[in-house]
Design an enzyme around this catalytic site. Sequence first.
Site, PDB file in Angstrom:
ATOM      1  N   GLY A 324       0.828  -1.192   0.000  1.00 33.44           N
ATOM      2  CA  GLY A 324       0.000   0.000   0.000  1.00 33.44           C
ATOM      3  C   GLY A 324       0.866   1.247   0.000  1.00 33.44           C
ATOM      4  N   SER A 325       0.391   2.240   0.701  1.00 30.41           N
ATOM      5  CA  SER A 325       1.060   3.532   0.660  1.00 30.41           C
ATOM      6  C   SER A 325       2.437   3.541   1.317  1.00 30.41           C
ATOM      7  CB  SER A 325       0.182   4.591   1.337  1.00 30.41           C
ATOM      8  OG  SER A 325      -1.072   4.633   0.690  1.00 30.41           O
ATOM      9  N   THR A 326       2.762   2.484   2.089  1.00 33.44           N
ATOM     10  CA  THR A 326       4.093   2.465   2.676  1.00 33.44           C
ATOM     11  C   THR A 326       5.161   2.357   1.585  1.00 33.44           C
ATOM     12  OG1 THR A 326       3.970   0.066   2.950  1.00 33.44           O
ATOM     13  CG2 THR A 326       3.353   1.414   4.850  1.00 33.44           C
TER      14      THR A 326
END
Lengths: 616, 374
Positions: A324-326
């Site tokens: 995801g956004s990590t």
Amino acid sequence: MRRSFVTDHSFVSRLFKTRAIVAGVVSLLLISLLLARLGQLQIVEYAHFASLSKENRVRLMALPPNRGLIYDRNGVVLAENRPTYHLELIPEQIEDLEATLLGLGEVVAISEQNIEQFRTALRTHRPFESISLRTRLSEEEVARLAVNRHRFPGVDIAARLSRYYPQRTSTVHAVGYVGRISEKELNTIDVSNYRGTTHIGKTGLEKHYEAELHGIVGQQNVEVNAEGRILRVIDKVPPIPGNDLILNLDLELQLTAERALGDFAGAVIVMEPQTGAVLAFVSEPTYDPNLFVHGISVKDYAALRQGDYKPLFNRALFGQYPPGSTLKPFVGMAGVDAKAVGPRESIRCIGYYTLPHDKDHRYRDWKKWGHGKVDLADAIEQSCDVYFYELAHRLGINRMHDYLREFGFGDRTGVDLLGERSGLLPSKEWKRKIHGKVWYPGETLIAGIGQGYMLATPLQLAVATSVLATKGKKIQPRLLKEMRAYNGEVTALSAPSVSWVKLGREDIWDQMHESMRRVLQGEHGTARATGWTLKSYEMAGKTGTAQVFGIAQDEEYDAETVARKLRDHALFIAFAPIEDPEIVVAIIEENGEHGSAVAPIAMKIMDKYLLEEDAE
Amino acid sequence: MPSKYEFDTAYQSRSARVLQTIRIDPVLLLGLLILTLAGLGILYSAGDQSAELMQKQIIRLSIAFLVMLVVAQISPQQLYLWTPWIFAVGVILLLMVFFAGEVGKGAQRWLKIGVRFQPSEIMKLATPMMLAWYLSERPLPPGFRSLIISTVLVLVPTVMIAMQPDLGTALLVAAAGFFVVFLSGIRWRVLIGTGLALLAFVPILWRMMHDYQRQRVLTLLDPESDPLGAGYHIIQSKIAIGSGGLYGKGWLNGTQSQLDFLPERSTDFIFAVFAEEFGMMGAVLLLSLYAFIIWRGLYIADHAQDNFSRLLAGSLSMTFFVYLFVNVGMVSGVLPVVGVPLPLVSYGGTSLVTLMAGFGILMSINSDRKLLSK
């Protein structure tokens, strides 16, 4: 009568004398024959019989070594050898076996199965050999037996060392457990070194460091009699105990992380970015490894297997999640370094993105109305998707693949545990090879925000975050700190393998540190709620949310579980303090909905580590 | 021979004169004492140094020596008169065993009339006595008719004992009878002819036997074909003897015997214990001691005054030899396993008493000669 004696006295006397001499000579000859036979046995074939005699009486016995212990970095025991008490009977010393069995049944719990197994063993053992009737007596049972001991001659309480994990459910996914050696394992080990050993490392460090933990078998020659009873030890080579393992793991920190994760399923990796030392290795839910040491019961095993959240599954090692956004900090740095985007260049976010030649398909931002004009720092702070769609589009999947690979995605980290997964870092070539299909431009966009085919393990996230924290040092994470031999000699490990991620401009690192600081401390930071509570240090972090794609049709769950299971996974990566990073944390909370919810967990861990403060 | 008489009396010590008065032969007594003492020594080792075992054996030996002393007082003439009756009673007792004997270890050998005993032991003495009695009355060497009757006299007790079954004792009884016939001067051609006839009978007998019987004979001849069953004894015994080497492992240090590998080590296989602990040297000494006793027995027989004494003494001495040969041959693996103890050494009571009674007869015969020569 006398007459006949007298009449032919001399003739008969001479006849008799001849016969007596013949008898005497024949006797002498036959006795010589016996002596010749003895000479053959005792002189000619002496060596043969002497060795047969020795084989008869001397038996080689293995002395299994004591398995090495496992400690955390502060010397807290994680795996030890503890005496367990067994109820053993020596049949030849028991007068009335039935009465003894009956009497023992009144003192300790003895099942039908115990007695059945005992009777089977009775047939195959020699009468002076002790046979186990009950294993693992409780302390209370041992006490009761001790009191009643005089009633049962030939009954013994035997103590044996068996593996015990005093931390029970904690650290099991790192330490692993031992179990009885299986048929299959017999083919892979040096059987001679395992003579007398019953258990072997099955998972975790117990398996990875089996050779070091096991030690070297000793042996002794014992004199036995015809029944096989040992009479004395002739000579002895003592076993060399296995090495103790001292881990990088910090039990306190591990417990803090476990507590912070609460009753969510998930994984937490905490490591030192400079050394690669893994300080905490959490996978929840977990289980008690002590169940496996003596063979787990079918019921217990079924419970573990069928549990909703599969406690046996080591999420930290085998779990592969969409990052995801990590993933965004890494994609961002790739974009700047590849000059696909200027460091301060702004991109307008209107809530969705469309590819130039396909205006119909809208790629949505998590914020419906958009973030407006954002540069990289803003995009990281607010986790803007549209910015990264554009950036991914400009970079292209192949360049993105190459950069992310530098950070360790799609590749095993080399942690000292067996069976590590490599995650999945997609590329055009990969898709053609595996799926036989061409790569669509839209898939590049999805990959840019860490979704789609992208999969990363918690360990990979931790390693990539370390690269970020150390500005380019990619280090092999390791659970083991050092080994200590039985004589106290400490063997330091060889240095972990290190490679460097080189970027064109050094300030890209600093810029990203600042951007990630703003995730917690910026006005719009996705983890600003946590940022407000930060104490004396500054933390850089990035939230992430991974979509759960659905549940397979044949799985059955009750309504409540289904609802929870459909929630997104929450992720968070972080390091601190920013100016000189000492600790890196990567967290995945299954069904945690949003990364911002996980940030407090990271803070609790960092407080504990940096401030020696418990969040409680 | 007055000169010899003078020589005897002039140089005979006081104690020797006492021994002669109580009809004891000091030479034979010395041999027997040394042998039984050596036997006690090795029994101590073979019997796991059990004081109880030693005590029992010492009591038996004392009784046996006492029996010898008592029997020595009976003159050969008296014995001659009693012989037919003793033999008859023996045969009757054997018959009683056959019908009312006690069973032990798969054989019917024991009889209980007040005390429990084996009538077959009586026949070890009664058979040679009977034959000596019978043949001493006939012209010697014996004629055809005498031989037939002699054969019957031997075969009756032998077959009865073999049927109990007790092959070891049957063999000894047959041997005792045979030696009387042999010493009585049976013609060589008759002896050899009978031997050949018996040999020729063997294949016929073999063909008449059942398969399982043949197998049993084969195992008897080759025990190693059954290493855990019948062969176990003999294999362990050979290991014990062989590993003793030239000088032995030392008293109480025989591993085969001390660690229980050797079965029956205080009874039939005690020679293996001796050979293991004292080696070839010890075995040579022990066998020499036996040879000395046999020689003394034959010497007494040769100097006996009448045919009955002569034949009986010779037969008893040779039976003693057969004991030794069969036992040592069996233990060292040259003869099949037959239950014959090592005379005067093996633990056990019955044969001890019979043997010493036999030596008592020898001493009586010896004393009789001396008394007559006065």
